[in-house]
Write a protein that holds these residues in place. Structure first.
Motif, PDB file in Angstrom:
ATOM      1  N   PRO A  96       0.812  -1.226   0.000  1.00 24.81           N
ATOM      2  CA  PRO A  96       0.000   0.000   0.000  1.00 24.81           C
ATOM      3  C   PRO A  96       0.847   1.278   0.000  1.00 24.81           C
ATOM      4  CG  PRO A  96      -0.902  -1.571   1.562  1.00 24.81           C
ATOM      5  CD  PRO A  96       0.410  -2.126   1.092  1.00 24.81           C
ATOM      6  N   LEU A  97       1.967   1.262   0.702  1.00 23.02           N
ATOM      7  CA  LEU A  97       2.828   2.446   0.738  1.00 23.02           C
ATOM      8  C   LEU A  97       3.546   2.664  -0.589  1.00 23.02           C
ATOM      9  CD1 LEU A  97       4.286   2.126   4.343  1.00 23.02           C
ATOM     10  CD2 LEU A  97       2.684   3.857   3.506  1.00 23.02           C
ATOM     11  N   VAL A  98       3.973   1.578  -1.230  1.00 20.57           N
ATOM     12  CA  VAL A  98       4.611   1.696  -2.546  1.00 20.57           C
ATOM     13  C   VAL A  98       3.583   2.179  -3.571  1.00 20.57           C
ATOM     14  CG1 VAL A  98       5.656   0.380  -4.441  1.00 20.57           C
ATOM     15  CG2 VAL A  98       6.442   0.027  -2.099  1.00 20.57           C
ATOM     16  N   ASN A  99       2.396   1.573  -3.552  1.00 21.38           N
ATOM     17  CA  ASN A  99       1.343   1.945  -4.512  1.00 21.38           C
ATOM     18  C   ASN A  99       0.870   3.384  -4.333  1.00 21.38           C
ATOM     19  OD1 ASN A  99       1.464  -0.594  -5.656  1.00 21.38           O
ATOM     20  ND2 ASN A  99      -0.227  -1.405  -4.444  1.00 21.38           N
ATOM     21  N   SER A 100       0.912   3.894  -3.107  1.00 19.28           N
ATOM     22  CA  SER A 100       0.481   5.276  -2.862  1.00 19.28           C
ATOM     23  C   SER A 100       1.605   6.274  -3.130  1.00 19.28           C
ATOM     24  CB  SER A 100      -0.009   5.426  -1.420  1.00 19.28           C
ATOM     25  OG  SER A 100       1.073   5.315  -0.516  1.00 19.28           O
ATOM     26  N   GLY A 101       2.812   5.768  -3.385  1.00 19.97           N
ATOM     27  CA  GLY A 101       3.934   6.654  -3.670  1.00 19.97           C
ATOM     28  C   GLY A 101       4.645   7.169  -2.441  1.00 19.97           C
ATOM     29  N   LYS A 102       4.292   6.691  -1.266  1.00 20.10           N
ATOM     30  CA  LYS A 102       4.946   7.153  -0.033  1.00 20.10           C
ATOM     31  C   LYS A 102       6.269   6.445   0.213  1.00 20.10           C
ATOM     32  CE  LYS A 102       0.627   8.434   2.213  1.00 20.10           C
ATOM     33  NZ  LYS A 102      -0.279   8.152   3.304  1.00 20.10           N
ATOM     34  N   LEU A 103       6.430   5.271  -0.396  1.00 19.24           N
ATOM     35  CA  LEU A 103       7.636   4.466  -0.245  1.00 19.24           C
ATOM     36  C   LEU A 103       8.107   4.090  -1.642  1.00 19.24           C
ATOM     37  CD1 LEU A 103       8.934   3.471   2.425  1.00 19.24           C
ATOM     38  CD2 LEU A 103       7.725   1.322   2.113  1.00 19.24           C
ATOM     39  N   LYS A 104       9.421   4.136  -1.868  1.00 25.01           N
ATOM     40  CA  LYS A 104       9.974   3.784  -3.174  1.00 25.01           C
ATOM     41  C   LYS A 104      10.874   2.567  -3.039  1.00 25.01           C
ATOM     42  CE  LYS A 104      10.628   7.998  -5.729  1.00 25.01           C
ATOM     43  NZ  LYS A 104      11.612   9.035  -6.065  1.00 25.01           N
ATOM     44  N   MET A 105      10.914   1.745  -4.086  1.00 22.95           N
ATOM     45  CA  MET A 105      11.831   0.625  -4.142  1.00 22.95           C
ATOM     46  C   MET A 105      13.176   1.128  -4.656  1.00 22.95           C
ATOM     47  SD  MET A 105       9.695  -2.441  -5.869  1.00 22.95           S
ATOM     48  CE  MET A 105       7.927  -2.484  -5.711  1.00 22.95           C
ATOM     49  N   THR A 106      14.262   0.585  -4.118  1.00 25.14           N
ATOM     50  CA  THR A 106      15.582   0.972  -4.607  1.00 25.14           C
ATOM     51  C   THR A 106      15.912   0.253  -5.916  1.00 25.14           C
ATOM     52  OG1 THR A 106      16.635  -0.706  -3.212  1.00 25.14           O
ATOM     53  CG2 THR A 106      16.490   1.539  -2.324  1.00 25.14           C
ATOM     54  N   ILE A 107      15.243  -0.881  -6.172  1.00 27.24           N
ATOM     55  CA  ILE A 107      15.426  -1.618  -7.427  1.00 27.24           C
ATOM     56  C   ILE A 107      14.029  -1.832  -8.030  1.00 27.24           C
ATOM     57  CG2 ILE A 107      16.518  -3.621  -8.525  1.00 27.24           C
ATOM     58  CD1 ILE A 107      17.956  -4.129  -5.833  1.00 27.24           C
ATOM     59  N   PRO A 108      13.407  -0.790  -8.591  1.00 28.84           N
ATOM     60  CA  PRO A 108      12.020  -0.888  -9.051  1.00 28.84           C
ATOM     61  C   PRO A 108      11.794  -1.893 -10.180  1.00 28.84           C
ATOM     62  CG  PRO A 108      12.959   1.249  -9.621  1.00 28.84           C
ATOM     63  CD  PRO A 108      13.958   0.544  -8.779  1.00 28.84           C
ATOM     64  N   ASP A 109      12.814  -2.142 -11.015  1.00 26.00           N
ATOM     65  CA  ASP A 109      12.627  -3.087 -12.108  1.00 26.00           C
ATOM     66  C   ASP A 109      12.745  -4.543 -11.648  1.00 26.00           C
ATOM     67  OD1 ASP A 109      15.281  -2.285 -11.656  1.00 26.00           O
ATOM     68  OD2 ASP A 109      15.934  -3.099 -13.586  1.00 26.00           O
ATOM     69  N   LYS A 110      13.128  -4.771 -10.386  1.00 28.57           N
ATOM     70  CA  LYS A 110      13.204  -6.121  -9.819  1.00 28.57           C
ATOM     71  C   LYS A 110      12.560  -6.121  -8.429  1.00 28.57           C
ATOM     72  CE  LYS A 110      17.406  -7.478 -12.187  1.00 28.57           C
ATOM     73  NZ  LYS A 110      18.778  -8.002 -12.014  1.00 28.57           N
ATOM     74  N   PRO A 111      11.229  -6.049  -8.378  1.00 29.05           N
ATOM     75  CA  PRO A 111      10.546  -5.929  -7.080  1.00 29.05           C
ATOM     76  C   PRO A 111      10.755  -7.120  -6.135  1.00 29.05           C
ATOM     77  CG  PRO A 111       8.965  -6.188  -8.865  1.00 29.05           C
ATOM     78  CD  PRO A 111      10.301  -6.039  -9.494  1.00 29.05           C
ATOM     79  N   ARG A 112      11.111  -8.290  -6.676  1.00 27.42           N
ATOM     80  CA  ARG A 112      11.311  -9.465  -5.831  1.00 27.42           C
ATOM     81  C   ARG A 112      12.784  -9.753  -5.529  1.00 27.42           C
ATOM     82  NH1 ARG A 112       7.938 -12.970  -4.660  1.00 27.42           N
ATOM     83  NH2 ARG A 112       5.779 -13.064  -5.201  1.00 27.42           N
ATOM     84  N   SER A 113      13.649  -8.826  -5.860  1.00 18.17           N
ATOM     85  CA  SER A 113      15.082  -9.013  -5.620  1.00 18.17           C
ATOM     86  C   SER A 113      15.371  -9.182  -4.129  1.00 18.17           C
ATOM     87  CB  SER A 113      15.858  -7.802  -6.147  1.00 18.17           C
ATOM     88  OG  SER A 113      17.204  -7.876  -5.735  1.00 18.17           O
ATOM     89  N   ARG A 114      16.308 -10.093  -3.833  1.00 19.73           N
ATOM     90  CA  ARG A 114      16.666 -10.287  -2.420  1.00 19.73           C
ATOM     91  C   ARG A 114      17.418  -9.079  -1.880  1.00 19.73           C
ATOM     92  NH1 ARG A 114      22.012 -12.225  -1.877  1.00 19.73           N
ATOM     93  NH2 ARG A 114      22.944 -12.756  -3.887  1.00 19.73           N
ATOM     94  N   ASN A 115      17.898  -8.226  -2.766  1.00 15.67           N
ATOM     95  CA  ASN A 115      18.611  -7.010  -2.362  1.00 15.67           C
ATOM     96  C   ASN A 115      17.692  -5.783  -2.333  1.00 15.67           C
ATOM     97  OD1 ASN A 115      21.119  -8.359  -2.253  1.00 15.67           O
ATOM     98  ND2 ASN A 115      21.246  -8.275  -4.473  1.00 15.67           N
ATOM     99  N   GLN A 116      16.381  -6.016  -2.535  1.00 19.15           N
ATOM    100  CA  GLN A 116      15.424  -4.916  -2.575  1.00 19.15           C
ATOM    101  C   GLN A 116      15.395  -4.185  -1.228  1.00 19.15           C
ATOM    102  OE1 GLN A 116      13.775  -2.397  -4.111  1.00 19.15           O
ATOM    103  NE2 GLN A 116      12.928  -3.994  -5.438  1.00 19.15           N
ATOM    104  N   LYS A 117      15.414  -2.874  -1.322  1.00 16.62           N
ATOM    105  CA  LYS A 117      15.243  -2.038  -0.129  1.00 16.62           C
ATOM    106  C   LYS A 117      14.209  -0.974  -0.454  1.00 16.62           C
ATOM    107  CE  LYS A 117      19.594  -2.997   2.014  1.00 16.62           C
ATOM    108  NZ  LYS A 117      20.623  -2.521   2.891  1.00 16.62           N
ATOM    109  N   TYR A 118      13.731  -0.327   0.583  1.00 18.51           N
ATOM    110  CA  TYR A 118      12.686   0.683   0.432  1.00 18.51           C
ATOM    111  C   TYR A 118      13.127   1.956   1.133  1.00 18.51           C
ATOM    112  CZ  TYR A 118      10.102  -3.514  -0.736  1.00 18.51           C
ATOM    113  OH  TYR A 118       9.705  -4.702  -1.322  1.00 18.51           O
ATOM    114  N   ILE A 119      12.764   3.087   0.528  1.00 18.05           N
ATOM    115  CA  ILE A 119      13.102   4.387   1.106  1.00 18.05           C
ATOM    116  C   ILE A 119      11.884   5.311   1.004  1.00 18.05           C
ATOM    117  CG2 ILE A 119      14.061   5.300  -1.061  1.00 18.05           C
ATOM    118  CD1 ILE A 119      16.223   6.683   0.802  1.00 18.05           C
ATOM    119  N   LYS A 120      11.767   6.174   1.993  1.00 17.11           N
ATOM    120  CA  LYS A 120      10.664   7.138   2.012  1.00 17.11           C
ATOM    121  C   LYS A 120      10.752   8.039   0.785  1.00 17.11           C
ATOM    122  CE  LYS A 120       8.645  10.667   4.992  1.00 17.11           C
ATOM    123  NZ  LYS A 120       8.780  11.340   6.291  1.00 17.11           N
ATOM    124  N   ALA A 121       9.620   8.229   0.108  1.00 20.12           N
ATOM    125  CA  ALA A 121       9.597   9.064  -1.105  1.00 20.12           C
ATOM    126  C   ALA A 121       9.611  10.534  -0.759  1.00 20.12           C
ATOM    127  CB  ALA A 121       8.336   8.737  -1.917  1.00 20.12           C
TER     128      ALA A 121
END
Length: 121
Positions: A96-121
């Motif tokens: 919900p936070l990613v979809n609302s734009g409040k949180l961004k993925m650091t690797i948006p083209d690989k949402p299931r990456s084991r190295n995926q992290k999230y940062i406040k938008a």
């Protein structure tokens, strides 16, 4: 009108206690002010519970967003909030936070990456 009696049995070394509780049913009259927009009955308890839950959830979301001022993994975020169910956390918080734009993925083209992290938008 009476509810079905409740039977409680307690056993001791030298006796047995049998308790029967008879409770009279109370029929509450529901008026239109107790109905939601779909015409369904909503109790005061349900309303208070939902309001409390919403406030608690919003506080958790704000706490999570503050924590994500630098890139964080899902497991770091989940541990920070003290939540153990991975699926619940992903579906109830991250997506919900990613979809609302409040949180961004650091690797948006690989949402299931084991190295995926999230940062406040």
């Amino acid at each position: 009108m009476w509810k079905e009696p409740e039977v409680e049995e307690q056993y001791g070394p030298d006796r047995t206690i049998l308790t029967l509780s008879f409770i009279k049913k109370v029929v509450a009259k529901i008026d239109d002010s107790d109905r939601n927009m779909d015409g369904e009955h909503v109790s005061t308890h349900e309303t208070i519970h939902e309001t409390t839950h919403d406030a608690r959830y919003e506080a958790q979301v704000q706490k999570l967003l503050d924590f994500c001022s630098e890139p964080r993994s899902r497991s770091e975020m989940q541990e920070y909030l003290g939540l153990t169910n991975r699926s619940y956390f992903s579906k109830g918080y991250i997506m919900p936070l990613v979809n609302s734009g409040k949180l961004k993925m650091t690797i948006p083209d690989k949402p299931r990456s084991r190295n995926q992290k999230y940062i406040k938008a």
